[in-house]
Scaffold this active site. Sequence first.
Site, short mmCIF file in Angstrom:
data_model
loop_
_atom_site.label_atom_id
_atom_site.label_comp_id
_atom_site.label_asym_id
_atom_site.label_seq_id
_atom_site.Cartn_x
_atom_site.Cartn_y
_atom_site.Cartn_z
N SER A 106 0.84 -1.20 0.00
CA SER A 106 0.00 0.00 0.00
C SER A 106 0.88 1.25 0.00
CB SER A 106 -0.96 -0.04 1.20
OG SER A 106 -1.95 0.94 1.10
N GLU A 200 -1.32 -3.49 -8.11
CA GLU A 200 -2.59 -3.69 -7.41
C GLU A 200 -3.06 -2.36 -6.86
OE1 GLU A 200 -3.14 -3.35 -3.90
OE2 GLU A 200 -1.11 -2.59 -3.58
N HIS A 270 -4.67 -5.87 -1.53
CA HIS A 270 -5.29 -5.51 -0.26
C HIS A 270 -6.29 -6.53 0.26
CE1 HIS A 270 -3.54 -1.57 -1.12
NE2 HIS A 270 -3.87 -1.18 0.10
#
EC number: 3.4.17.13
Length: 304
Positions: A106, A200, A270
């Site tokens: 992230s 992602e 995630h």
Amino acid sequence: MSLFHLIAPSGYCIKQHAALRGIQRLTDAGHQVNNVEVIARRCERFAGTETERLEDLNSLARLTTPNTIVLAVRGGYGASRLLADIDWQALVARQQYDPLLICGHSDFTAIQCGLLAQGNVITFSGPMLVANFGADELNTFTEHHFWLALRNETFTIEWQGEGPTCRAEGTLWGGNLAMLISLIGTPWMPKIENGILVLEDINEHPFRVERMLLQLYHAGILPRQKAIILGSFSGSTPNDYDAGYNLESVYAFLRSRLSIPLITGLDFGHEQRTVTLPLGAHAILTNTREGTQLTISGHPVLKM
């Protein structure tokens, strides 16, 4: 068992109970967890002041404990504020001997890209303390693939990918799409040629995913790769206005523009179910009718 050293360079850990559960889960498994005080720090929306969060990173250069896993507490936002003041040279020098196994994803992608760009430092894009180890139940797939990556000098991930038959070989790199976009034109964006780019994201509408992918395309980054792998895009839900436009539409459009393979379907991102990928390692990607394989090597591992 292993030693975990926690760092919190990004957002405040609002789920304190999950962080404590993650620590308990790791200690119950026989691991040692250090630097736990970082989970309680707060300054506005961040996990402490800039000075505190920067010290989490710069102090790693002075960390002498062997066989250490450095685990990010959570993502959110905050790493971008620190990039200009990180002592990259010291961190790169530290990783030349008994390298720390640095893991997160992230917002942490910014740090990982910076380390790769500044000194070819390999880090692991994988689970974090709160979202994964501190989940109500630790996903067995995620746990298995975490230790698979950290304990094996060569390992293979298999899945049923969508995309053309292909074989590609190169440096594996990438992470969170939005964070990569934020680094374009900066010293912290890796300049990888002929690599395998894996991406992602979370809570981005399909058209925003497409716009970011097109920015990488127009910047010349996508065409310079050997292949692109797309992981999960959690929360990318179309609405009525989209009239059928969805992530599959995005993939089809990109494939119509690219001359390199784009493979989808990897459990990476995630979601609770996610693989762990050593960013900067060597990878061989094969995709056939029988399935997809990604064989990875050249990354640091735990000394057993």
